[in-house]
Motif scaffolding. Structure first.
Motif, PDB file in Angstrom:
ATOM      1  N   MET A  63      42.537  30.713 -37.036  1.00  0.00           N
ATOM      2  CA  MET A  63      42.549  32.406 -36.783  1.00  0.00           C
ATOM      3  C   MET A  63      44.164  32.865 -36.882  1.00  0.00           C
ATOM      4  SD  MET A  63      40.119  33.907 -38.328  1.00  0.00           S
ATOM      5  CE  MET A  63      37.787  33.634 -38.299  1.00  0.00           C
ATOM      6  N   GLY A  64      44.551  33.926 -37.252  1.00  0.00           N
ATOM      7  CA  GLY A  64      46.232  34.593 -37.447  1.00  0.00           C
ATOM      8  C   GLY A  64      46.240  35.013 -35.959  1.00  0.00           C
ATOM      9  N   LYS A  65      47.495  35.061 -35.916  1.00  0.00           N
ATOM     10  CA  LYS A  65      47.642  36.161 -33.956  1.00  0.00           C
ATOM     11  C   LYS A  65      47.660  37.806 -34.427  1.00  0.00           C
ATOM     12  CE  LYS A  65      51.152  33.303 -32.399  1.00  0.00           C
ATOM     13  NZ  LYS A  65      52.886  33.309 -31.832  1.00  0.00           N
ATOM     14  N   GLU A  66      47.023  38.805 -34.723  1.00  0.00           N
ATOM     15  CA  GLU A  66      47.041  39.575 -33.923  1.00  0.00           C
ATOM     16  C   GLU A  66      48.690  40.457 -34.514  1.00  0.00           C
ATOM     17  OE1 GLU A  66      44.514  41.934 -30.476  1.00  0.00           O
ATOM     18  OE2 GLU A  66      43.160  40.192 -31.032  1.00  0.00           O
ATOM     19  N   TYR A  67      48.020  41.609 -35.132  1.00  0.00           N
ATOM     20  CA  TYR A  67      49.256  43.013 -35.459  1.00  0.00           C
ATOM     21  C   TYR A  67      49.246  44.291 -36.290  1.00  0.00           C
ATOM     22  CZ  TYR A  67      47.950  41.976 -41.139  1.00  0.00           C
ATOM     23  OH  TYR A  67      47.815  41.292 -42.238  1.00  0.00           O
ATOM     24  N   ILE A  68      50.388  44.526 -35.948  1.00  0.00           N
ATOM     25  CA  ILE A  68      49.835  46.086 -35.867  1.00  0.00           C
ATOM     26  C   ILE A  68      50.618  47.287 -37.450  1.00  0.00           C
ATOM     27  CG2 ILE A  68      51.530  47.076 -34.087  1.00  0.00           C
ATOM     28  CD1 ILE A  68      49.816  49.260 -33.602  1.00  0.00           C
ATOM     29  N   GLY A  69      50.325  47.728 -37.993  1.00  0.00           N
ATOM     30  CA  GLY A  69      50.453  48.283 -38.615  1.00  0.00           C
ATOM     31  C   GLY A  69      50.731  49.842 -38.962  1.00  0.00           C
ATOM     32  N   ILE A  70      51.552  50.680 -38.654  1.00  0.00           N
ATOM     33  CA  ILE A  70      51.833  51.672 -38.281  1.00  0.00           C
ATOM     34  C   ILE A  70      52.142  52.699 -40.197  1.00  0.00           C
ATOM     35  CG2 ILE A  70      53.489  53.644 -37.510  1.00  0.00           C
ATOM     36  CD1 ILE A  70      53.803  51.251 -35.499  1.00  0.00           C
ATOM     37  N   GLY A  71      51.948  54.070 -39.658  1.00  0.00           N
ATOM     38  CA  GLY A  71      52.334  54.883 -40.610  1.00  0.00           C
ATOM     39  C   GLY A  71      51.248  54.609 -42.032  1.00  0.00           C
ATOM     40  N   ALA A  72      51.669  55.783 -42.927  1.00  0.00           N
ATOM     41  CA  ALA A  72      50.098  55.887 -44.288  1.00  0.00           C
ATOM     42  C   ALA A  72      50.392  54.569 -44.852  1.00  0.00           C
ATOM     43  CB  ALA A  72      50.582  56.924 -44.560  1.00  0.00           C
ATOM     44  N   GLY A  73      49.271  53.758 -45.298  1.00  0.00           N
ATOM     45  CA  GLY A  73      49.332  53.437 -46.051  1.00  0.00           C
ATOM     46  C   GLY A  73      49.784  51.524 -45.028  1.00  0.00           C
ATOM     47  N   ARG A 130      42.744  42.845 -36.256  1.00  0.00           N
ATOM     48  CA  ARG A 130      42.518  42.238 -34.973  1.00  0.00           C
ATOM     49  C   ARG A 130      41.437  41.809 -35.127  1.00  0.00           C
ATOM     50  NH1 ARG A 130      42.852  46.369 -30.245  1.00  0.00           N
ATOM     51  NH2 ARG A 130      41.044  45.100 -29.195  1.00  0.00           N
ATOM     52  N   LYS A 131      41.609  41.115 -33.172  1.00  0.00           N
ATOM     53  CA  LYS A 131      40.193  40.022 -33.168  1.00  0.00           C
ATOM     54  C   LYS A 131      39.320  41.408 -32.561  1.00  0.00           C
ATOM     55  CE  LYS A 131      42.222  36.105 -33.370  1.00  0.00           C
ATOM     56  NZ  LYS A 131      42.557  34.710 -33.394  1.00  0.00           N
ATOM     57  N   TRP A 132      37.877  41.645 -32.771  1.00  0.00           N
ATOM     58  CA  TRP A 132      37.201  41.820 -31.623  1.00  0.00           C
ATOM     59  C   TRP A 132      35.426  40.911 -30.943  1.00  0.00           C
ATOM     60  CZ3 TRP A 132      38.701  45.260 -35.466  1.00  0.00           C
ATOM     61  CH2 TRP A 132      39.125  46.769 -34.845  1.00  0.00           C
ATOM     62  N   LYS A 133      35.715  41.189 -29.554  1.00  0.00           N
ATOM     63  CA  LYS A 133      34.419  40.785 -29.255  1.00  0.00           C
ATOM     64  C   LYS A 133      33.566  40.867 -29.130  1.00  0.00           C
ATOM     65  CE  LYS A 133      33.504  37.744 -25.135  1.00  0.00           C
ATOM     66  NZ  LYS A 133      33.438  37.289 -24.160  1.00  0.00           N
ATOM     67  N   MET A 134      32.160  40.754 -29.785  1.00  0.00           N
ATOM     68  CA  MET A 134      30.937  41.233 -30.330  1.00  0.00           C
ATOM     69  C   MET A 134      29.785  41.614 -28.894  1.00  0.00           C
ATOM     70  SD  MET A 134      32.606  42.119 -32.885  1.00  0.00           S
ATOM     71  CE  MET A 134      31.141  43.035 -33.765  1.00  0.00           C
ATOM     72  N   ASP A 135      28.991  42.162 -29.423  1.00  0.00           N
ATOM     73  CA  ASP A 135      28.149  42.523 -28.177  1.00  0.00           C
ATOM     74  C   ASP A 135      27.623  41.025 -27.513  1.00  0.00           C
ATOM     75  OD1 ASP A 135      28.784  44.914 -27.463  1.00  0.00           O
ATOM     76  OD2 ASP A 135      26.806  45.315 -28.531  1.00  0.00           O
ATOM     77  N   SER A 176      37.115  38.878 -36.918  1.00  0.00           N
ATOM     78  CA  SER A 176      38.267  39.261 -37.336  1.00  0.00           C
ATOM     79  C   SER A 176      38.164  40.133 -38.026  1.00  0.00           C
ATOM     80  CB  SER A 176      39.579  37.859 -37.506  1.00  0.00           C
ATOM     81  OG  SER A 176      39.330  37.060 -36.920  1.00  0.00           O
ATOM     82  N   PHE A 177      39.094  41.279 -37.479  1.00  0.00           N
ATOM     83  CA  PHE A 177      39.092  42.350 -38.530  1.00  0.00           C
ATOM     84  C   PHE A 177      40.189  42.949 -39.585  1.00  0.00           C
ATOM     85  CE2 PHE A 177      35.251  42.307 -36.647  1.00  0.00           C
ATOM     86  CZ  PHE A 177      34.325  43.117 -37.368  1.00  0.00           C
ATOM     87  N   ARG A 178      41.077  42.928 -40.333  1.00  0.00           N
ATOM     88  CA  ARG A 178      42.206  43.594 -40.785  1.00  0.00           C
ATOM     89  C   ARG A 178      41.755  45.471 -41.391  1.00  0.00           C
ATOM     90  NH1 ARG A 178      43.832  40.552 -45.674  1.00  0.00           N
ATOM     91  NH2 ARG A 178      44.406  39.592 -43.935  1.00  0.00           N
ATOM     92  N   TYR A 179      42.434  46.093 -41.182  1.00  0.00           N
ATOM     93  CA  TYR A 179      42.476  47.869 -40.999  1.00  0.00           C
ATOM     94  C   TYR A 179      43.186  48.341 -41.376  1.00  0.00           C
ATOM     95  CZ  TYR A 179      45.427  47.228 -37.273  1.00  0.00           C
ATOM     96  OH  TYR A 179      46.371  47.710 -36.070  1.00  0.00           O
ATOM     97  N   TYR A 180      43.356  48.969 -42.410  1.00  0.00           N
ATOM     98  CA  TYR A 180      43.861  50.460 -43.864  1.00  0.00           C
ATOM     99  C   TYR A 180      44.170  51.223 -43.173  1.00  0.00           C
ATOM    100  CZ  TYR A 180      42.937  46.304 -46.031  1.00  0.00           C
ATOM    101  OH  TYR A 180      42.447  44.976 -46.376  1.00  0.00           O
ATOM    102  N   THR A 181      44.887  51.968 -42.354  1.00  0.00           N
ATOM    103  CA  THR A 181      45.324  53.645 -42.242  1.00  0.00           C
ATOM    104  C   THR A 181      45.174  54.141 -43.768  1.00  0.00           C
ATOM    105  OG1 THR A 181      47.321  53.178 -42.777  1.00  0.00           O
ATOM    106  CG2 THR A 181      46.888  53.071 -40.779  1.00  0.00           C
TER     107      THR A 181
END
Length: 71
Positions: free
Chosen positions: A1-11, A16-21, A27-32
């Motif tokens: 899996m790749g490294k985490e990164y942040i996106g800033i701004g519209a679009g 992000r990697k999240w530890k589940m219960d 791993s998740f990709r997220y979009y504004t």
């Protein structure tokens, strides 16, 4: 899996990697929001896409691309 990164701004796109219960890490990709007016009203509203190994491999070559239509 790749490294985490942040996106800033519209679009913007982030990763992000999240530890589940259950202890597993997913791993998740997220979009504004892509609409600038809506983004300014609520900049913390995101859409999420869970990534799997094959998608992660492809996203190394096409970063930030929503891949749910590929699979």
């Amino acid at each position: 899996m790749g490294k985490e990164y942040i996106g800033i701004g519209a679009g913007a796109v982030g990763f992000r990697k999240w530890k589940m219960d259950n202890g597993k890490v997913k791993s998740f990709r997220y979009y504004t929001q892509t609409n600038v007016k809506e983004f300014l009203k609520n900049p913390t509203k995101y859409s999420y896409e869970e990534l799997r190994e094959a998608r992660d491999e492809i996203s190394k070559y096409i970063p930030g691309t929503p891949l749910n239509y590929w699979f």
